[in-house]
Design a protein around this motif. Structure first.
Motif, PDB file in Angstrom:
ATOM      1  N   MET A   3      37.018  29.410  37.505  1.00 38.18           N
ATOM      2  CA  MET A   3      37.338  29.312  36.099  1.00 38.18           C
ATOM      3  C   MET A   3      37.690  30.953  35.694  1.00 38.18           C
ATOM      4  O   MET A   3      37.045  31.888  36.736  1.00 38.18           O
ATOM      5  N   SER A   5      40.203  34.423  33.145  1.00 33.27           N
ATOM      6  CA  SER A   5      41.145  34.556  32.654  1.00 33.27           C
ATOM      7  C   SER A   5      42.288  35.356  33.306  1.00 33.27           C
ATOM      8  O   SER A   5      41.838  35.847  34.260  1.00 33.27           O
ATOM      9  N   SER A  21      32.847  30.833  39.444  1.00 31.88           N
ATOM     10  CA  SER A  21      33.039  29.480  39.998  1.00 31.88           C
ATOM     11  C   SER A  21      31.514  28.525  39.757  1.00 31.88           C
ATOM     12  O   SER A  21      30.687  29.434  39.539  1.00 31.88           O
TER      13      SER A  21
END
Length: 69
Positions: A3, A5, A21
């Protein structure tokens, strides 16, 4: 699980941040570390013929990802 941005800018520029992660162990931990390094270094992206390419300073590709349908 991965995950984070990202920001897209003009000229095919991309920047990833806050990459994280899950801490679950998996057999491909070395591959995960390589991917983290790529995401930290990437500056540009391009998409063509079903392939996403990440590069730094528009040099040789750091990584290529092929779409699988």
């Amino acid at each position: 699980l991965l995950m984070g941005s990202y920001e897209l800018e003009e000229g095919g520029r991309i920047r990833f941040s806050k990459i994280a992660s899950t801490m679950m162990a998996c057999p491909q931990m070395e591959e995960e570390q390589v991917l983290f390094h790529v995401l930290e270094e990437v500056e540009h992206y391009s998409i063509g013929e079903g392939v996403l390419t990440f590069t730094k300073a528009r040099m040789a590709p750091l990584a290529k990802f092929k779409a699988i349908h």
